[in-house]
Design a protein around this motif. Structure first.
Motif, mmCIF file in Angstrom:
data_model
loop_
_atom_site.group_PDB
_atom_site.id
_atom_site.type_symbol
_atom_site.label_atom_id
_atom_site.label_comp_id
_atom_site.label_asym_id
_atom_site.label_seq_id
_atom_site.Cartn_x
_atom_site.Cartn_y
_atom_site.Cartn_z
ATOM 1 N N THR A 233 0.832 -1.204 0.000
ATOM 2 C CA THR A 233 0.000 0.000 0.000
ATOM 3 C C THR A 233 0.863 1.249 0.000
ATOM 4 O OG1 THR A 233 -1.796 -1.138 1.149
ATOM 5 C CG2 THR A 233 -1.758 1.262 1.283
ATOM 6 N N ALA A 298 -10.117 -1.753 -3.392
ATOM 7 C CA ALA A 298 -8.757 -1.580 -3.913
ATOM 8 C C ALA A 298 -8.717 -1.249 -5.408
ATOM 9 C CB ALA A 298 -7.916 -2.826 -3.615
ATOM 10 N N THR A 327 -7.578 2.125 3.096
ATOM 11 C CA THR A 327 -6.385 2.289 3.922
ATOM 12 C C THR A 327 -6.742 2.671 5.350
ATOM 13 O OG1 THR A 327 -5.106 2.950 1.971
ATOM 14 C CG2 THR A 327 -4.192 3.527 4.123
ATOM 15 N N LEU A 389 -1.258 -0.354 -5.759
ATOM 16 C CA LEU A 389 -2.239 -0.054 -4.722
ATOM 17 C C LEU A 389 -3.468 -0.951 -4.856
ATOM 18 C CD1 LEU A 389 -2.402 1.919 -2.376
ATOM 19 C CD2 LEU A 389 -3.440 3.593 -3.915
#
Length: 421
Positions: A233, A298, A327, A389
């Motif tokens: 991430t 995501a 996140t 990511l």
């Protein structure tokens, strides 16, 4: 949430939260101001902006692991205050050099590198002292509050940073950063908890203590998966964030305020994710919440490289907000899990190991971003960051973490590491 598991009942937590508010505000203002100083005043290119971002996190690779063992041996309040004072002095030197027409990229490089070293100690110490201030039962709401603070600071700090740079110039923004760190240091003097460091009487060598922390994290499949997902991430986010000032200011000719608002949108997503983390865990379980957030949210990161003028700015901003929502959820649940899996005497080393891996990913991401920006262009660099990511959730999704319904029982105190013969 009952009174017994509320962190707000603890005066020292309220002090730490207030100080962290000031510290986070300063950090986020500088996050916008420093690269814009490099781009607009010192004519820095993509490679130089990447180098600046790399140096800001390099200290975690250089001293991150021993910092954990040192923190376990020191009084936490002193470390937090010293770190904030050092950061205040470092950032105060930037506007002074600007106004005397002596500011160089070399000075900016030195400031962000040394600031990173101070941040190593502040971050490791803050996460290590939190369980001792609030107790193990209040960890989840305490972490939700701290991650929520980080998110609000992203919104307010980066939005304010963009506005300060646009209307009052970058040096004034950096003065505000220095003032925020100084105010944080003064606030921290009100912490009353003065627990004797657990590591002070241990006879184990520094090397043995560091190795014990590494074994604890990478020898546990759940902690290892949490570390890998968080590292991916950070890698993807840093590749994107490093190029955004170049894209917004130089290629799209957008004002600094637009960049600050784009980053602030991500902070809003982080805040909402932190706020939703506990209800999601209560309904789905901790592991399923982490896994499902990855599957559903995501892929939104792949919208970020589409950023452009007009409607595409809003599309990319929405993708950024959703990616940061994930996140925020990860941060609350993941940090709570790893703190509950770690005994008090290993907290500093566990947190330092995570910070070493996570911020090492930031340093690598900044370097990769600068290199790709020079060789392949800004837009291609954003696609690489977006892809990383979008895939970052896989280590947790494929690990035993996904099956964990509840927080584990607090880990027992470990035996001291044996003294090498």
């Amino acid at each position: 949430m009952s009174d017994t598991d509320s962190p707000w009942r603890t005066a020292d937590f309220r002090v730490l939260f207030a100080a962290s508010t000031l510290s986070q505000l300063g950090t986020n203002v500088s996050y916008v101001a420093v690269p814009l100083i490099a781009v607009t005043a010192l004519d820095a290119g993509p490679g130089q902006v990447g180098a600046l971002a790399t140096l800001s996190t390099l200290a975690f690779l250089l001293i991150g692991l021993p910092a954990g063992a040192w923190v376990d041996r020191m009084r936490h309040r002193r470390v937090l205050i010293a770190a904030d004072l050092a950061r205040a002095v470092l950032y105060a030197s930037v506007p002074l050099a600007w106004w005397t027409d002596t500011l160089t990229l070399g000075q900016l490089y030195a400031v962000v590198l040394l600031n990173g070293a101070a941040t190593v100690f502040f971050d490791v110490t803050s996460q290590s002292t939190l369980p001792r201030l609030v107790g193990r039962e209040a960890l989840v709401p305490a972490n939700a509050a701290m991650v929520g603070l980080q998110a609000v600071s992203n919104v307010a700090g980066r939005g304010a940073g963009g506005a300060l740079v646009q209307f009052l110039t970058a040096p004034v923004a950096v003065v505000c950063t220095a003032g925020a760190y100084l105010a944080s240091a003064l606030q921290l003097t009100a912490i009353r908890h003065q627990e004797e460091p657990k590591g002070r009487n241990q006879k184990a060598s520094l090397k043995a203590q560091i190795a014990e922390g590494l074994r604890h994290v990478f020898g546990n499949p759940e902690l290892r998966a949490l570390a890998l997902t968080a590292a991916l991430t950070n890698l993807g986010m840093q590749i994107i964030n490093t190029m955004l000032p170049v894209l917004f200011v130089r290629e799209l000719s957008l004002p600094a305020g637009a960049l600050g608002l784009f980053w602030a949108a991500g902070g809003l997503g982080l805040l909402l994710g932190a706020r939703c983390a506990r209800p999601l865990a209560g309904r789905l379980g901790y592991g399923r919440s982490l896994g499902m957030a990855g599957v559903v949210l995501a892929p939104a990161a792949l919208l970020v490289p589409l950023v452009d003028r007009g409607v595409w700015l809003w599309v990319a901003g929405a993708g950024w907000t959703l990616a940061l929502f994930k996140t925020g959820t990860d941060n609350v649940l993941g940090v709570s899990l790893r703190q509950r899996m770690t005994s008090d005497d290993l907290l500093g080393r566990m947190n330092a190991t995570f910070r070493f891996v996570l911020t090492g990913a930031l340093a690598l991401g900044a370097a990769v971003s600068g290199l790709l920006g020079e060789l392949a262009g800004v837009r291609a660099t954003l696609w690489v960051g977006g892809a990383l990511l979008a895939a970052a959730f896989l280590p947790v999704f494929l690990s035993p973490v996904r099956a964990r319904r509840e927080l584990p029982q607090p880990a027992p105190v470990t035996a001291p590491a044996p003294q090498p013969r």
